[in-house]
Design a protein around this motif. Structure first.
Motif, PDB file in Angstrom:
ATOM      1  N   ILE A 133     -22.725  11.381  34.044  1.00  0.00           N
ATOM      2  CA  ILE A 133     -22.357  12.420  35.001  1.00  0.00           C
ATOM      3  C   ILE A 133     -20.872  12.268  35.301  1.00  0.00           C
ATOM      4  CG2 ILE A 133     -22.708  13.360  37.320  1.00  0.00           C
ATOM      5  CD1 ILE A 133     -25.574  12.498  37.190  1.00  0.00           C
ATOM      6  N   ALA A 134     -20.150  13.392  35.251  1.00  0.00           N
ATOM      7  CA  ALA A 134     -18.695  13.348  35.387  1.00  0.00           C
ATOM      8  C   ALA A 134     -18.217  14.385  36.388  1.00  0.00           C
ATOM      9  CB  ALA A 134     -18.036  13.602  34.038  1.00  0.00           C
ATOM     10  N   TYR A 135     -17.108  14.067  37.031  1.00  0.00           N
ATOM     11  CA  TYR A 135     -16.383  15.059  37.827  1.00  0.00           C
ATOM     12  C   TYR A 135     -15.363  15.707  36.904  1.00  0.00           C
ATOM     13  CZ  TYR A 135     -13.337  17.194  41.286  1.00  0.00           C
ATOM     14  OH  TYR A 135     -12.581  18.092  41.997  1.00  0.00           O
ATOM     15  N   LYS A 136     -15.572  16.976  36.595  1.00  0.00           N
ATOM     16  CA  LYS A 136     -14.802  17.668  35.566  1.00  0.00           C
ATOM     17  C   LYS A 136     -14.977  16.903  34.253  1.00  0.00           C
ATOM     18  CE  LYS A 136     -11.801  19.991  38.840  1.00  0.00           C
ATOM     19  NZ  LYS A 136     -10.440  20.264  39.317  1.00  0.00           N
ATOM     20  N   ASP A 137     -13.957  16.216  33.738  1.00  0.00           N
ATOM     21  CA  ASP A 137     -14.151  15.461  32.494  1.00  0.00           C
ATOM     22  C   ASP A 137     -13.972  13.963  32.711  1.00  0.00           C
ATOM     23  OD1 ASP A 137     -11.477  15.535  32.998  1.00  0.00           O
ATOM     24  OD2 ASP A 137     -10.864  16.012  30.954  1.00  0.00           O
ATOM     25  N   ILE A 138     -14.072  13.511  33.960  1.00  0.00           N
ATOM     26  CA  ILE A 138     -13.894  12.091  34.279  1.00  0.00           C
ATOM     27  C   ILE A 138     -15.261  11.473  34.568  1.00  0.00           C
ATOM     28  CG2 ILE A 138     -12.808  10.433  35.829  1.00  0.00           C
ATOM     29  CD1 ILE A 138     -10.715  12.615  36.444  1.00  0.00           C
ATOM     30  N   PRO A 139     -15.753  10.580  33.693  1.00  0.00           N
ATOM     31  CA  PRO A 139     -17.067   9.965  33.925  1.00  0.00           C
ATOM     32  C   PRO A 139     -17.105   9.192  35.237  1.00  0.00           C
ATOM     33  CG  PRO A 139     -16.294   9.541  31.689  1.00  0.00           C
ATOM     34  CD  PRO A 139     -15.135  10.115  32.436  1.00  0.00           C
ATOM     35  N   GLU A 140     -18.229   9.332  35.961  1.00  0.00           N
ATOM     36  CA  GLU A 140     -18.388   8.612  37.216  1.00  0.00           C
ATOM     37  C   GLU A 140     -19.593   7.677  37.207  1.00  0.00           C
ATOM     38  OE1 GLU A 140     -18.125  10.721  40.832  1.00  0.00           O
ATOM     39  OE2 GLU A 140     -16.051  11.346  40.463  1.00  0.00           O
ATOM     40  N   VAL A 141     -20.623   8.042  36.463  1.00  0.00           N
ATOM     41  CA  VAL A 141     -21.809   7.187  36.429  1.00  0.00           C
ATOM     42  C   VAL A 141     -22.499   7.348  35.075  1.00  0.00           C
ATOM     43  CG1 VAL A 141     -23.177   8.972  37.592  1.00  0.00           C
ATOM     44  CG2 VAL A 141     -24.012   6.631  37.548  1.00  0.00           C
ATOM     45  N   ILE A 142     -22.997   6.234  34.552  1.00  0.00           N
ATOM     46  CA  ILE A 142     -23.753   6.234  33.294  1.00  0.00           C
ATOM     47  C   ILE A 142     -25.178   5.784  33.615  1.00  0.00           C
ATOM     48  CG2 ILE A 142     -23.960   5.290  30.968  1.00  0.00           C
ATOM     49  CD1 ILE A 142     -20.961   4.594  31.129  1.00  0.00           C
ATOM     50  N   TYR A 143     -26.139   6.613  33.249  1.00  0.00           N
ATOM     51  CA  TYR A 143     -27.552   6.239  33.400  1.00  0.00           C
ATOM     52  C   TYR A 143     -28.098   5.824  32.041  1.00  0.00           C
ATOM     53  CZ  TYR A 143     -27.765   8.201  38.118  1.00  0.00           C
ATOM     54  OH  TYR A 143     -27.564   8.449  39.456  1.00  0.00           O
ATOM     55  N   ASN A 144     -28.794   4.708  32.029  1.00  0.00           N
ATOM     56  CA  ASN A 144     -29.518   4.303  30.819  1.00  0.00           C
ATOM     57  C   ASN A 144     -30.974   4.049  31.194  1.00  0.00           C
ATOM     58  OD1 ASN A 144     -28.128   1.735  32.042  1.00  0.00           O
ATOM     59  ND2 ASN A 144     -29.908   0.947  30.901  1.00  0.00           N
ATOM     60  N   ASN A 190     -16.091   3.324  20.632  1.00  0.00           N
ATOM     61  CA  ASN A 190     -16.806   2.119  20.210  1.00  0.00           C
ATOM     62  C   ASN A 190     -17.864   1.665  21.219  1.00  0.00           C
ATOM     63  OD1 ASN A 190     -15.082   1.283  22.214  1.00  0.00           O
ATOM     64  ND2 ASN A 190     -14.027  -0.281  20.993  1.00  0.00           N
ATOM     65  N   GLY A 191     -18.087   2.480  22.257  1.00  0.00           N
ATOM     66  CA  GLY A 191     -19.102   2.152  23.256  1.00  0.00           C
ATOM     67  C   GLY A 191     -18.612   1.265  24.378  1.00  0.00           C
ATOM     68  N   ILE A 192     -17.336   0.924  24.383  1.00  0.00           N
ATOM     69  CA  ILE A 192     -16.762   0.102  25.445  1.00  0.00           C
ATOM     70  C   ILE A 192     -16.487   0.975  26.672  1.00  0.00           C
ATOM     71  CG2 ILE A 192     -14.768  -1.284  26.156  1.00  0.00           C
ATOM     72  CD1 ILE A 192     -16.579  -2.751  24.233  1.00  0.00           C
ATOM     73  N   VAL A 193     -16.859   0.450  27.840  1.00  0.00           N
ATOM     74  CA  VAL A 193     -16.540   1.119  29.104  1.00  0.00           C
ATOM     75  C   VAL A 193     -15.405   0.351  29.767  1.00  0.00           C
ATOM     76  CG1 VAL A 193     -17.376   1.656  31.421  1.00  0.00           C
ATOM     77  CG2 VAL A 193     -18.847   2.057  29.440  1.00  0.00           C
ATOM     78  N   GLU A 194     -14.372   1.070  30.174  1.00  0.00           N
ATOM     79  CA  GLU A 194     -13.195   0.460  30.786  1.00  0.00           C
ATOM     80  C   GLU A 194     -13.050   0.943  32.223  1.00  0.00           C
ATOM     81  OE1 GLU A 194      -8.738   0.333  29.152  1.00  0.00           O
ATOM     82  OE2 GLU A 194      -9.212   2.230  30.162  1.00  0.00           O
ATOM     83  N   TYR A 195     -12.822  -0.007  33.126  1.00  0.00           N
ATOM     84  CA  TYR A 195     -12.492   0.300  34.510  1.00  0.00           C
ATOM     85  C   TYR A 195     -11.063  -0.142  34.780  1.00  0.00           C
ATOM     86  CZ  TYR A 195     -17.473   0.912  35.635  1.00  0.00           C
ATOM     87  OH  TYR A 195     -18.757   1.337  35.677  1.00  0.00           O
ATOM     88  N   VAL A 196     -10.243   0.761  35.294  1.00  0.00           N
ATOM     89  CA  VAL A 196      -8.860   0.435  35.660  1.00  0.00           C
ATOM     90  C   VAL A 196      -8.694   0.719  37.141  1.00  0.00           C
ATOM     91  CG1 VAL A 196      -6.417   0.927  35.279  1.00  0.00           C
ATOM     92  CG2 VAL A 196      -8.016   0.976  33.352  1.00  0.00           C
ATOM     93  N   TYR A 229     -12.055   3.425  43.817  1.00  0.00           N
ATOM     94  CA  TYR A 229     -10.851   2.633  43.559  1.00  0.00           C
ATOM     95  C   TYR A 229     -10.595   2.431  42.065  1.00  0.00           C
ATOM     96  CZ  TYR A 229      -7.383  -1.081  44.330  1.00  0.00           C
ATOM     97  OH  TYR A 229      -6.221  -1.826  44.360  1.00  0.00           O
ATOM     98  N   PHE A 230     -11.588   2.759  41.229  1.00  0.00           N
ATOM     99  CA  PHE A 230     -11.480   2.530  39.785  1.00  0.00           C
ATOM    100  C   PHE A 230     -11.596   3.846  39.011  1.00  0.00           C
ATOM    101  CE2 PHE A 230     -12.803  -1.542  41.433  1.00  0.00           C
ATOM    102  CZ  PHE A 230     -12.108  -2.458  40.668  1.00  0.00           C
ATOM    103  N   HIS A 231     -10.961   3.856  37.842  1.00  0.00           N
ATOM    104  CA  HIS A 231     -11.057   4.993  36.928  1.00  0.00           C
ATOM    105  C   HIS A 231     -11.839   4.547  35.687  1.00  0.00           C
ATOM    106  CE1 HIS A 231      -9.720   8.669  34.828  1.00  0.00           C
ATOM    107  NE2 HIS A 231      -9.643   7.894  33.771  1.00  0.00           N
ATOM    108  N   MET A 232     -12.872   5.303  35.321  1.00  0.00           N
ATOM    109  CA  MET A 232     -13.714   4.942  34.178  1.00  0.00           C
ATOM    110  C   MET A 232     -13.296   5.710  32.931  1.00  0.00           C
ATOM    111  SD  MET A 232     -17.802   5.634  33.477  1.00  0.00           S
ATOM    112  CE  MET A 232     -18.482   4.608  34.758  1.00  0.00           C
ATOM    113  N   THR A 233     -13.221   4.996  31.805  1.00  0.00           N
ATOM    114  CA  THR A 233     -13.036   5.608  30.493  1.00  0.00           C
ATOM    115  C   THR A 233     -14.092   5.055  29.548  1.00  0.00           C
ATOM    116  OG1 THR A 233     -10.642   5.788  30.822  1.00  0.00           O
ATOM    117  CG2 THR A 233     -11.451   5.966  28.564  1.00  0.00           C
ATOM    118  N   ILE A 234     -14.689   5.926  28.755  1.00  0.00           N
ATOM    119  CA  ILE A 234     -15.675   5.505  27.755  1.00  0.00           C
ATOM    120  C   ILE A 234     -15.055   5.722  26.382  1.00  0.00           C
ATOM    121  CG2 ILE A 234     -18.013   5.825  26.857  1.00  0.00           C
ATOM    122  CD1 ILE A 234     -18.739   7.077  29.569  1.00  0.00           C
TER     123      ILE A 234
END
Length: 273
Positions: free
Chosen positions: A144-155, A178-184, A170-175
């Motif tokens: 689920i994303a706000y516009k094109d910014i992912p906010e939550v991943i459900y598995n 290669n399946g890596i999730v990054e928080y900055v 406080y964090f920005h998520m990028t997927i």
């Protein structure tokens, strides 16, 4: 003779006046209804009231409906239905104890509370979701994303049920592809965390953490120091590293950001109502 005629005329006028008064009195009184007529009249009044009230209520209360795509897995349908219940609830105050209890193991246990705190953005249809297999197990994740910014991943797994990996304000998520999730994180001390889903534990696991400290100099931010390791008691990483080591860790995980086919979270007709 004249006296008799005069008295007769007076008598006729009195009788006529009395008759007119009776007619006017009867016109002001509603004819009595039989018991069956009274029941029909009451039912008619009641049905008119009932037919008006729901229309008035619907005109005042907008009902939101989530947009469930045709190939949505059943576990995620239940999650989206929880979001729908929240959006249509009378009380959406996250800080209210009764609402909080619904998130903490209650009927809204699968909802991401920070996403719900900005529920008004749902009305603008700024929220979307996508189904993509990030973990490689053949079962898609729901992002689920706000516009094109992912906010939550459900598995989902049969053993653990619904799992949730989510960023915070406080964090920005990028997927990445290669399946890596990054928080900055934001701020002059900016940390980066890399996660990967591991099937043996059926969870997202931290692979690495790095951070950089910046200072403002000559009108721009300049990196002053680099870190890795574990968090200390002050929210800083424990080990100092060189810029070269910092960049080498980045290169291990960062690829092209994954592209998604976003689906609106809210049905369009809900917005048009």
């Amino acid at each position: 003779m004249k006296k008799t005629v005069f008295l007769g005329m007076i008598l006729i006028c009195v009788i006529s006046f009395h008759a007119c008064a009776k007619v006017e009195e009867n016109e002001d009184i509603m004819p009595p209804l039989s018991s069956s007529e009274t029941a029909e009249y009451a039912e008619s009044e009641e049905s008119e009231t009932e037919s008006i009230e729901p229309e008035e209520i619907l005109s005042e209360q907008k009902q939101w409906k989530v947009n469930i795509c045709s190939d949505m897995p059943e576990p995620y349908i239940e999650v989206l239905q929880q979001y729908e219940q929240f959006m249509n609830a009378d009380n959406r105050n996250i800080n209210d104890e009764s609402v909080r209890s619904k998130f903490e193991g209650g009927e809204w246990k699968d909802l991401y509370d920070e996403l719900c705190m900005s529920w008004s953005a749902f009305t603008e249809n700024a929220y979307h979701y996508a189904l993509t297999d990030l973990t490689g197990d053949g079962f898609p994740e729901m992002i689920i994303a706000y516009k094109d910014i992912p906010e939550v991943i459900y598995n989902y797994s049969e053993t653990k049920g619904i799992g949730m990996e989510c960023e915070s304000s406080y964090f920005h998520m990028t997927i990445y592809e290669n399946g890596i999730v990054e928080y900055v994180s934001a701020g002059s001390y900016s940390s980066t965390t890399y996660l990967q889903f591991q099937e043996d534990v059926e969870e997202w696991v931290v692979l690495d953490r790095i951070a950089s400290k910046e200072t403002w100099d000559s009108g721009k931010w300049i990196n002053e120091a680099y870190y890795t390791g574990d968090w200390d008691g002050n929210g800083r990483l424990t080990d100092t590293i060189s810029e070269k080591e910092y960049l080498q860790i980045q290169e291990k995980y960062v690829t092209e950001p994954m592209q998604f086919e976003w689906i609106p979270l809210i049905e369009k007709k809900s917005l048009d109502n």
